[in-house]
Write an enzyme that holds these catalytic residues in place. Sequence first.
Site, PDB file in Angstrom:
ATOM      1  N   ASP A  99     -18.373 -34.586  -3.196  1.00 12.74           N
ATOM      2  CA  ASP A  99     -17.159 -33.880  -3.620  1.00 12.74           C
ATOM      3  C   ASP A  99     -16.207 -34.880  -4.278  1.00 12.74           C
ATOM      4  OD1 ASP A  99     -15.229 -31.296  -2.032  1.00 12.74           O
ATOM      5  OD2 ASP A  99     -14.652 -32.572  -3.704  1.00 12.74           O
ATOM      6  N   ASP A 157     -16.923 -29.762  -9.194  1.00  9.40           N
ATOM      7  CA  ASP A 157     -16.793 -31.094  -8.585  1.00  9.40           C
ATOM      8  C   ASP A 157     -17.547 -31.263  -7.273  1.00  9.40           C
ATOM      9  OD1 ASP A 157     -15.153 -29.934  -6.561  1.00  9.40           O
ATOM     10  OD2 ASP A 157     -13.991 -31.793  -6.449  1.00  9.40           O
ATOM     11  N   GLU A 158     -18.406 -30.319  -6.961  1.00  9.26           N
ATOM     12  CA  GLU A 158     -18.992 -30.315  -5.627  1.00  9.26           C
ATOM     13  C   GLU A 158     -20.455 -29.891  -5.685  1.00  9.26           C
ATOM     14  OE1 GLU A 158     -17.713 -27.887  -1.714  1.00  9.26           O
ATOM     15  OE2 GLU A 158     -16.416 -27.716  -3.428  1.00  9.26           O
TER      16      GLU A 158
HETATM   17  P1  TTP Z   1     -11.474 -29.365  -4.408  1.00 11.05           P
HETATM   18  O1  TTP Z   1     -12.694 -30.213  -4.291  1.00 11.05           O
HETATM   19  O2  TTP Z   1     -11.242 -28.322  -3.364  1.00 11.05           O
HETATM   20  O3  TTP Z   1     -10.173 -30.263  -4.414  1.00 11.05           O
HETATM   21  P2  TTP Z   1      -9.920 -31.635  -5.134  1.00 11.05           P
HETATM   22  O4  TTP Z   1     -11.158 -32.207  -5.736  1.00 11.05           O
HETATM   23  O5  TTP Z   1      -8.780 -31.472  -6.093  1.00 11.05           O
HETATM   24  O6  TTP Z   1      -9.414 -32.542  -3.935  1.00 11.05           O
HETATM   25  P3  TTP Z   1     -10.263 -33.180  -2.746  1.00 11.05           P
HETATM   26  O7  TTP Z   1     -10.104 -34.662  -2.900  1.00 11.05           O
HETATM   27  O8  TTP Z   1      -9.616 -32.665  -1.495  1.00 11.05           O
HETATM   28  O9  TTP Z   1     -11.676 -32.720  -2.905  1.00 11.05           O
HETATM   29  O10 TTP Z   1     -11.467 -28.626  -5.814  1.00 11.05           O
HETATM   30  C1  TTP Z   1     -11.972 -29.223  -7.003  1.00 11.05           C
HETATM   31  C2  TTP Z   1     -11.158 -28.791  -8.200  1.00 11.05           C
HETATM   32  O11 TTP Z   1     -11.167 -27.366  -8.304  1.00 11.05           O
HETATM   33  C3  TTP Z   1      -9.704 -29.194  -8.098  1.00 11.05           C
HETATM   34  O12 TTP Z   1      -9.486 -30.511  -8.608  1.00 11.05           O
HETATM   35  C4  TTP Z   1      -9.019 -28.118  -8.891  1.00 11.05           C
HETATM   36  C5  TTP Z   1      -9.894 -26.897  -8.739  1.00 11.05           C
HETATM   37  N1  TTP Z   1      -9.302 -25.937  -7.764  1.00 11.05           N
HETATM   38  C6  TTP Z   1      -8.598 -24.838  -8.250  1.00 11.05           C
HETATM   39  O13 TTP Z   1      -8.493 -24.640  -9.473  1.00 11.05           O
HETATM   40  N2  TTP Z   1      -8.014 -23.981  -7.341  1.00 11.05           N
HETATM   41  C7  TTP Z   1      -8.094 -24.171  -5.973  1.00 11.05           C
HETATM   42  O14 TTP Z   1      -7.535 -23.379  -5.186  1.00 11.05           O
HETATM   43  C8  TTP Z   1      -8.838 -25.296  -5.497  1.00 11.05           C
HETATM   44  C9  TTP Z   1      -8.973 -25.546  -4.019  1.00 11.05           C
HETATM   45  C10 TTP Z   1      -9.417 -26.156  -6.428  1.00 11.05           C
HETATM   46 MG    MG Z   2     -12.932 -32.290  -4.634  1.00  9.39          MG
END
Ligand code: TTP
Ligand code: MG
Length: 355
Positions: A11, A106-107
């Site tokens: 992630d 991103d995951e």
């Molecule tokens: P996430 O992996 O949930 O969050 P993140 O990568 O920003 O932070 P973390 O370090 O905690 O993993 O989500 C990935 C991307 O998806 C995030 O950068 C933006 C997008 N996203 C949205 O557009 N809406 C949302 O509600 C969430 C949770 C994420």
């Molecule tokens: Mg993330």
Amino acid sequence: MSRPRKIIHIDQDCFYAAVEIRDNPSLKGKPVAVGGSSKGRGVLTTASYEARKFGVKSAMATAQALKLCPDLILVPVHFDKYRAESKKIRKIFSKFTKQIEPLSLDEAYLDVSDCSLFEGSATLIAQDIRQQIYDTTGLTASAGIAPNKFLAKVASDWKKPNGQFTISPHQIENFVKKLKIEKIPGVGRVTAKKMHSLNIYTCEDLQKLDMQSLSYHFGSWGVRLYDICRGIDERIVSRGGPRKSLSVENTFNQDLETLQDCLDRIPKIFQEFIERLEKSKLKDQVQSLVVKVKFHDFTQTTMVRSQEVNISVSTYQNMVAEAFSRGLKPVRLLGLGVKFYGPKKIPKTAQLPLF
Ligand code: TTP
Ligand code: MG
């Protein structure tokens, strides 16, 4: 017994914000958020870790975020850039295994059980994947390494940002016992509250409930919870298809006699539904809104509306009213949901296509 699998969940750290900061290094070390402006009732997609210290987070209204953190630097979303980075990252995954299941840009889950690199050490493989991602994109990722998808996902959050955590087969029992229920993917605010009201705070507490009581309290999900709270998850890493729909359904202990009874139940179901929709990151791909009403005699009806209407409590209440009028009978189940566009049907104006 078959040998344990080796699953990695990767992630990216504050993905959209990290891309923006990489492309504009003057933002480094500052509270940054990516999203729409507060004037247009904008919402944040994500925020840098510096901004998170102020309580700023994904799906928060920009106006509220600015109240919490007046120095917040707001950057507009650039989906094309995130998609391009995502593609590079997936290419790296494919050097290690064919079994890759992307969950969003991103995951992803990777099954590296058959990867012979690093003498088959999944921990070292994850380390190398993260290093290659950094060398190629300048972005950091976190990883979880475990014998199944549930534990790998929990583990990738353990040492965030830019960290990784391994749960070996012999550590599972102790690890899950102490695991807080909030860490279980799918347990949002509403479910957590319900569990707390039942005096359930950890997976060890959940383990005390038998399958029947879990099903009674949490519906069909209860069956899965029985395994999850013991660290068991047999789901395979599979390419699968994109998600087609998302819904939350409630079956009531006592039938709802009147329309008003039904309408009164909508806000609570809606809250859980909207939480899951935000989490799915597919809100931009909603094709239509769906309501399901099952009557006491098990007949049922569904209502569908195009996505042009607002995804709101009142929209769903109007739909439920119309569905109720088709039966005018006591109601045993209400469901609120959405259908998503297939990947090829997303109109050009919609955002965030799947891989
Ligand atoms: P996430 O992996 O949930 O969050 P993140 O990568 O920003 O932070 P973390 O370090 O905690 O993993 O989500 C990935 C991307 O998806 C995030 O950068 C933006 C997008 N996203 C949205 O557009 N809406 C949302 O509600 C969430 C949770 C994420
Ligand atoms: Mg993330």
